[in-house]
Write a protein that holds these residues in place. Structure first.
Motif, short mmCIF file in Angstrom:
data_model
loop_
_atom_site.label_atom_id
_atom_site.label_comp_id
_atom_site.label_asym_id
_atom_site.label_seq_id
_atom_site.Cartn_x
_atom_site.Cartn_y
_atom_site.Cartn_z
N VAL A 11 0.86 -1.18 0.00
CA VAL A 11 0.00 0.00 0.00
C VAL A 11 0.89 1.23 0.00
O VAL A 11 1.83 1.32 0.80
CB VAL A 11 -0.94 0.04 1.22
CG1 VAL A 11 -1.69 1.37 1.28
CG2 VAL A 11 -1.92 -1.13 1.18
N VAL A 12 0.63 2.13 -0.91
CA VAL A 12 1.34 3.41 -0.95
C VAL A 12 0.32 4.50 -0.61
O VAL A 12 -0.77 4.54 -1.19
CB VAL A 12 1.95 3.68 -2.33
CG1 VAL A 12 2.68 5.03 -2.34
CG2 VAL A 12 2.91 2.56 -2.72
N SER A 13 0.66 5.35 0.34
CA SER A 13 -0.26 6.40 0.75
C SER A 13 0.51 7.67 1.09
O SER A 13 1.72 7.63 1.31
CB SER A 13 -1.09 5.96 1.97
OG SER A 13 -0.25 5.79 3.11
N GLY A 14 -0.21 8.77 1.12
CA GLY A 14 0.43 10.02 1.48
C GLY A 14 -0.51 11.19 1.31
O GLY A 14 -1.70 11.02 0.98
N TRP A 15 0.01 12.35 1.56
CA TRP A 15 -0.75 13.59 1.42
C TRP A 15 -0.06 14.48 0.39
O TRP A 15 1.18 14.56 0.35
CB TRP A 15 -0.84 14.33 2.75
CG TRP A 15 -1.91 13.82 3.66
CD1 TRP A 15 -3.15 14.33 3.84
CD2 TRP A 15 -1.82 12.70 4.55
NE1 TRP A 15 -3.85 13.60 4.78
CE2 TRP A 15 -3.05 12.59 5.23
CE3 TRP A 15 -0.81 11.77 4.82
CZ2 TRP A 15 -3.31 11.60 6.16
CZ3 TRP A 15 -1.06 10.77 5.75
CH2 TRP A 15 -2.30 10.70 6.40
N VAL A 16 -0.87 15.17 -0.40
CA VAL A 16 -0.36 16.20 -1.30
C VAL A 16 -0.70 17.54 -0.67
O VAL A 16 -1.87 17.83 -0.40
CB VAL A 16 -0.98 16.09 -2.71
CG1 VAL A 16 -0.47 17.22 -3.60
CG2 VAL A 16 -0.66 14.73 -3.33
N THR A 17 0.33 18.34 -0.42
CA THR A 17 0.12 19.64 0.21
C THR A 17 0.87 20.71 -0.58
O THR A 17 1.72 20.43 -1.42
CB THR A 17 0.63 19.65 1.66
OG1 THR A 17 2.05 19.40 1.66
CG2 THR A 17 -0.07 18.59 2.50
N GLY A 18 0.55 21.97 -0.26
CA GLY A 18 1.29 23.09 -0.79
C GLY A 18 2.44 23.44 0.13
O GLY A 18 2.63 22.83 1.19
N GLY A 19 3.19 24.46 -0.24
CA GLY A 19 4.37 24.83 0.51
C GLY A 19 4.09 25.29 1.92
O GLY A 19 4.94 25.17 2.81
N ALA A 20 2.88 25.81 2.19
CA ALA A 20 2.52 26.27 3.53
C ALA A 20 1.83 25.17 4.33
O ALA A 20 1.32 25.43 5.43
CB ALA A 20 1.63 27.50 3.44
N GLY A 21 1.81 23.96 3.78
CA GLY A 21 1.17 22.85 4.47
C GLY A 21 -0.30 22.69 4.19
O GLY A 21 -0.95 21.80 4.75
N GLU A 22 -0.85 23.52 3.30
CA GLU A 22 -2.27 23.43 2.99
C GLU A 22 -2.55 22.17 2.16
O GLU A 22 -1.80 21.82 1.26
CB GLU A 22 -2.75 24.67 2.22
CG GLU A 22 -2.28 24.80 0.78
CD GLU A 22 -0.88 25.36 0.61
OE1 GLU A 22 -0.51 25.69 -0.54
OE2 GLU A 22 -0.15 25.46 1.62
N PRO A 23 -3.63 21.44 2.50
CA PRO A 23 -3.96 20.25 1.71
C PRO A 23 -4.38 20.65 0.30
O PRO A 23 -5.05 21.67 0.10
CB PRO A 23 -5.12 19.63 2.48
CG PRO A 23 -5.73 20.76 3.24
CD PRO A 23 -4.59 21.68 3.59
N VAL A 24 -3.97 19.85 -0.67
CA VAL A 24 -4.33 20.10 -2.07
C VAL A 24 -5.33 19.02 -2.49
O VAL A 24 -4.95 17.94 -2.95
CB VAL A 24 -3.09 20.10 -2.98
CG1 VAL A 24 -3.52 20.42 -4.42
CG2 VAL A 24 -2.07 21.12 -2.50
N GLY A 25 -6.60 19.31 -2.26
CA GLY A 25 -7.64 18.39 -2.69
C GLY A 25 -7.85 18.48 -4.19
O GLY A 25 -7.65 19.53 -4.79
#
Length: 285
Positions: free
Chosen positions: A125-139
């Motif tokens: 399983v590969v998982s993670g979060w995509v965020t911007g430079g300020a830590g904001e989630p990128v939905g």
């Protein structure tokens, strides 16, 4: 003006004086200067220059709809990685080469789907979060992934053994910027050596191997496009990638998990391999 060793470069550079596109003119002038300097330094014989032309011709003739030998040549000469590096985002996740196997579209898949269509043994399983430079989630980010099998082959290399789209998937992050998918742990593998690039590696006594990895191409409105890899920690050749693409920040632990609750959340049975790969995008200026 007679064309001579001394006048050649200035003559050719001057021939581009009426080029309307300033960027094109600058590129051609610079290319001419460096290429002429190379010829003056190396002083190739006519036979050697014809051999070089024949080699490049063979590279082009080897290209197909599912194989890009020129990308492979660019890769093994370190040019792909150099271009990637000079254009890399200044913050966030490091970029790497696209590679020669992103030749077909990845099929859209739902979060949690498996991209392993042939039933590999080392479930992952590969998982993670995509965020911007300020830590904001990128939905809503598009996460395009592709990889080889446990035996080291991409689907386009084995059309008689693998269904189209095996090892590929196009995922969309949820509102929290999270993605996850099921797959198998990829293997290290040799780049194709049955063409002119392979003969070049053989002539220079270089190995053709790449460490195990999963490709990622991530796009989202308002952010720079990112091409990167997740390299499997401990893989052979992680310190001597044939295309020079490994960066330490992209080496990821693929760890065996016996966590029953995590397995249930991901829709797998224990034990399974889990890799977390968070991706940080740079905001487009």
């Amino acid at each position: 003006m007679d064309f001579s060793v001394e006048s050649a470069t200035a003559t050719v550079v001057e021939s581009f004086r009426d080029t309307r596109d300033p960027r094109l003119r600058a590129v051609l002038e610079s290319l001419t200067r460096y290429l002429h300097a190379f010829v003056r330094e190396v002083r190739p014989s006519l036979a050697e220059w014809n051999q070089a032309i024949e080699f490049l011709t063979a590279v082009g003739q080897t290209c197909t709809d599912t194989r890009q030998e020129f990308i492979l040549l660019s890769d093994v000469l370190g040019v792909s990685m150099l271009v990637e590096t000079v254009n890399a985002q200044q913050t966030g996740t490091a970029g790497t080469v696209l590679g020669p196997f992103h030749m077909t579209e990845s099929p859209p898949r739902a979060l949690g789907d498996s991209i392993d269509l042939i039933g590999g043994a080392r479930r992952c399983v590969v998982s993670g979060w995509v965020t911007g430079g300020a830590g904001e989630p990128v939905g809503g980010a598009q996460v395009d992934v592709w990889q080889c099998t446990e035996e080291g082959f991409y689907d386009v290399q084995q059309p008689d053994l693998q269904p189209p789209g095996n090892g590929r998937g196009l995922f969309t992050t949820d509102d929290d910027g999270r993605y996850w998918f099921r797959t198998v742990v990829p293997s290290h593998y040799p780049i194709p050596t049955d063409g002119p690039v392979g003969r070049l590696l053989e002539a220079t006594e270089r190995h053709p191997y790449r460490p195990a990895h999963i490709h990622f191409l991530v796009t989202a409105p308002g952010y720079e496009e990112l091409t990167t890899h997740a390299f499997v920690a401990g893989s052979p050749y992680v310190d001597s990638d044939a295309v020079f693409a490994v960066k330490q920040s992209l080496v990821v632990d693929f760890t065996e998990s016996h966590d029953e609750s995590a397995a249930a959340a991901f829709g797998v049975a224990t034990p399974f391999i889990h890799a977390r790969f968070d991706i940080v995008l740079q905001e487009r200026l």
